[in-house]
Scaffold this active site. Structure first.
Site, short mmCIF file in Angstrom:
data_model
loop_
_atom_site.label_atom_id
_atom_site.label_comp_id
_atom_site.label_asym_id
_atom_site.label_seq_id
_atom_site.Cartn_x
_atom_site.Cartn_y
_atom_site.Cartn_z
N CYS A 144 40.72 40.62 39.28
CA CYS A 144 41.57 40.45 38.08
C CYS A 144 43.00 40.00 38.38
O CYS A 144 43.40 38.92 37.95
CB CYS A 144 41.59 41.75 37.30
N ASN B 177 48.37 42.71 32.76
CA ASN B 177 47.95 42.61 34.16
C ASN B 177 49.07 42.03 35.03
O ASN B 177 49.28 42.48 36.16
CB ASN B 177 46.69 41.76 34.29
N THR C 210 38.62 38.33 29.64
CA THR C 210 40.02 37.92 29.76
C THR C 210 40.12 36.41 29.63
O THR C 210 39.54 35.69 30.44
CB THR C 210 40.58 38.38 31.12
N LYS D 202 39.79 48.16 46.55
CA LYS D 202 40.49 49.41 46.30
C LYS D 202 39.46 50.52 46.36
O LYS D 202 38.27 50.25 46.54
CB LYS D 202 41.17 49.38 44.94
N ALA E 85 53.10 51.25 47.64
CA ALA E 85 53.27 50.10 48.55
C ALA E 85 52.05 50.03 49.47
O ALA E 85 51.38 51.02 49.71
CB ALA E 85 54.54 50.27 49.35
C1 UGA Z 1 43.11 45.78 36.79
C2 UGA Z 1 43.95 46.52 35.73
O1 UGA Z 1 44.54 47.69 36.31
C3 UGA Z 1 43.09 46.92 34.53
O2 UGA Z 1 43.90 47.53 33.53
C4 UGA Z 1 42.42 45.66 33.97
O3 UGA Z 1 41.57 45.96 32.86
C5 UGA Z 1 41.58 44.99 35.07
O4 UGA Z 1 42.46 44.66 36.17
C6 UGA Z 1 40.95 43.75 34.49
O5 UGA Z 1 41.70 42.85 34.09
O6 UGA Z 1 39.74 43.71 34.35
P1 UGA Z 1 41.35 46.53 38.69
O7 UGA Z 1 41.39 45.09 39.12
O8 UGA Z 1 40.05 47.21 38.51
O9 UGA Z 1 42.13 46.70 37.27
O10 UGA Z 1 42.16 47.36 39.79
P2 UGA Z 1 43.58 48.09 39.90
O11 UGA Z 1 43.36 49.56 39.93
O12 UGA Z 1 44.52 47.58 38.90
O13 UGA Z 1 44.02 47.62 41.37
C7 UGA Z 1 44.24 46.24 41.66
C8 UGA Z 1 44.79 46.06 43.07
O14 UGA Z 1 46.11 46.57 43.17
C9 UGA Z 1 43.98 46.78 44.16
O15 UGA Z 1 43.84 45.92 45.27
C10 UGA Z 1 44.84 47.98 44.52
O16 UGA Z 1 44.65 48.41 45.84
C11 UGA Z 1 46.23 47.41 44.31
N1 UGA Z 1 47.26 48.44 44.01
C12 UGA Z 1 47.19 49.19 42.87
C13 UGA Z 1 48.33 48.60 44.88
O17 UGA Z 1 48.45 47.92 45.93
N2 UGA Z 1 49.29 49.53 44.58
C14 UGA Z 1 49.24 50.28 43.45
O18 UGA Z 1 50.17 51.10 43.23
C15 UGA Z 1 48.16 50.11 42.58
#
Ligand code: UGA
Length: 429
Positions: free
Chosen positions: A260, A208, A121, A320, A252
């Site tokens: 990321c 993102n 990125t 997560k 939430a």
């Molecule tokens: C994120 C993006 O979703 C990917 O598409 C991207 O490729 C990646 O970053 C990157 O740039 O490498 P990631 O960081 O692995 O992926 O994790 P996510 O599943 O997106 O979760 C990120 C954070 O958001 C976590 O702390 C999770 O608990 C939180 N989250 C997610 C929420 O609080 N609520 C939600 O509804 C979803």
């Protein structure tokens, strides 16, 4: 095809393995000798569901190998992917020194036409810099193309995301590398979008940031729900069924973290600033995210009052579920805030305890989630691991001095918990 991936972090290792899985011949390069040795001996440096088996299978099939030598990777492949870290700097901008270093190394090893693909990125216009650098450091007069091919995989679901991508974005400056790039991705059966390089780089940060915005939006709605006596999950369901909105990323909780979203938001704000636009909307996304954590800590102190000499059991340390990654983890942040208030902690995570040990000290690490509540004043859920839903609530109730739970990820049903006699506080309901 013959492919080389430079960098065996989350993105590089999973990408390389999945490329091998669909039949390409892949060399993964890393400058960390210990890591390469571990991978060569069949070990995996990260926890990612399904990855270990896939690495073993493709190494055995002779399609996947590991080396320290960038030169070897460059010589033996037609397409070279850069998947090295782009860490944040104190002012929010991105440290591109690893990318620059790799560009120079590739240039030094090139003796014939290569396609150099950036998967890390990076800020918009990095492709141009990579191109200039390769030109400058390439000893021979060799043709090459730089391509931007951002990665959208999520940690914890990386193999699935890679094998079945929603889309593949390929940013090019000329048509020459398009056929080869399509050949790399044809086995994945996903829509392939060809753009210019700047647009491809921007797509990654824009995607993102939009997802982070979606989370902050529902977290702001959760504040309204609490104030008005509504339920954020019902609201998320109600708006999420509109296909234009979608239910995903509307959970939430205590906010987003990881390596990321926080980094990419800061970078995107900085990039915008550099091209003359103040991205106030994204600054608000950041503000809501940190306020969400503060509000949750306040919920705990409002109920338990003084935290000094209180013992709290915390379930979840990873940023997560389905990962052992604790970088920028809201769960770790929460633990540290509780410690600062004087609470002592008993903590458990299904996969992230080893990694947490380097960033979280003076806590008791508990192997079994059902023991975490022992002698505690309350339990806190900090990560959305599915298995926490199977917590033995009756046992936890017996172990706690009072049955109090703060559920930062809305894993339990509020009415059900109250019926079972719990003081149960969650987010937005
Ligand atoms: C994120 C993006 O979703 C990917 O598409 C991207 O490729 C990646 O970053 C990157 O740039 O490498 P990631 O960081 O692995 O992926 O994790 P996510 O599943 O997106 O979760 C990120 C954070 O958001 C976590 O702390 C999770 O608990 C939180 N989250 C997610 C929420 O609080 N609520 C939600 O509804 C979803």
């Amino acid at each position: 095809m013959k492919l080389t991936i430079i960098g065996t972090g989350y993105v590089g290792l999973v990408t390389g393995t999945c490329f091998a899985e669909v039949g390409h011949h892949v060399i993964c390069v890393d400058n960390d000798a210990a890591k390469v040795k571990l991978l060569q001996s069949g070990g995996i440096p990260i926890y990612e569901p399904g990855l270990e088996e896939l690495v073993k299978k493709n190494v055995a099939a002779g399609r996947l190998s590991f080396t320290n030598s960038t030169a070897e990777g460059v010589k033996k492949s037609d397409v070279i992917f850069i998947a090295v870290p782009t860490p944040p700097q104190p002012d929010g901008s991105v440290d591109l020194s690893f990318i620059e270093r790799v560009a120079r190394d590739i240039a030094g090893a090139m003796t014939e036409y290569k396609i150099v693909v950036d998967k890390s990125t990076v800020p918009v216009k990095t492709g141009e810099k990579v191109s200039e650098t390769i030109k400058r450091y390439c000893k021979a007069q060799v043709d090459f193309d730089v391509v931007s091919n951002p990665e959208f995989l999520r940690e914890g679901f990386a193999v699935g995301d890679l094998m079945k991508p929603d889309r593949v974005v390929i940013g090019v400056r000329s048509q020459r590398p398009v056929a080869a790039m399509k050949e790399v991705y044809t086995p994945f059966n996903a829509p392939i979008i060809i753009t210019d390089i700047n647009s491809a780089e921007l797509i990654k940060h824009a995607a993102n940031s939009f997802l982070a915005l979606k989370i902050s939006y529902i977290n702001a709605i959760s504040i309204l729900c609490e104030a008005a006596g509504a339920n954020v999950e019902q609201v998320a369901h109600g708006i999420g069924l509109d296909e234009r909105i979608g239910r995903r990323f509307l959970n939430a909780g205590i906010g987003f973290g990881g390596s990321c979203f926080p980094k990419d938001l800061s970078a995107f704000i900085k990039i915008s600033e550099q091209v003359g636009y103040e991205f106030k909307l994204l600054k608000e996304v950041q503000r809501i995210n940190s306020e969400q954590m503060e509000r949750f800590v306040k919920k705990i102190t409002d109920t338990l009052w003084v935290l000094k000499d209180k013992k709290i059991g915390v379930l979840g340390l990873a940023f997560k579920q389905n990962t052992d990654d604790v970088r920028m983890s809201p769960a770790i942040d929460l633990c540290q805030r509780l410690q600062k208030e004087g609470a002592s902690l008993r903590v458990h995570d299904p996969k992230a305890m080893d990694k947490a040990k380097s960033v979280l000290s003076n806590v008791t690490y508990v192997d079994d989630m059902n023991d975490v509540a022992e002698d505690c004043d309350a339990i806190v859920i900090a990560t959305e691991w599915d298995e926490f839903k199977k917590l033995d609530l009756d046992r936890a109730k017996k172990l706690l001095s009072h049955p109090i739970m703060f559920d930062g990820r809305n894993l339990f049903d509020r009415a059900e918990m109250e019926k079972r006699g719990w003081v149960y506080k969650s987010v937005g309901r």
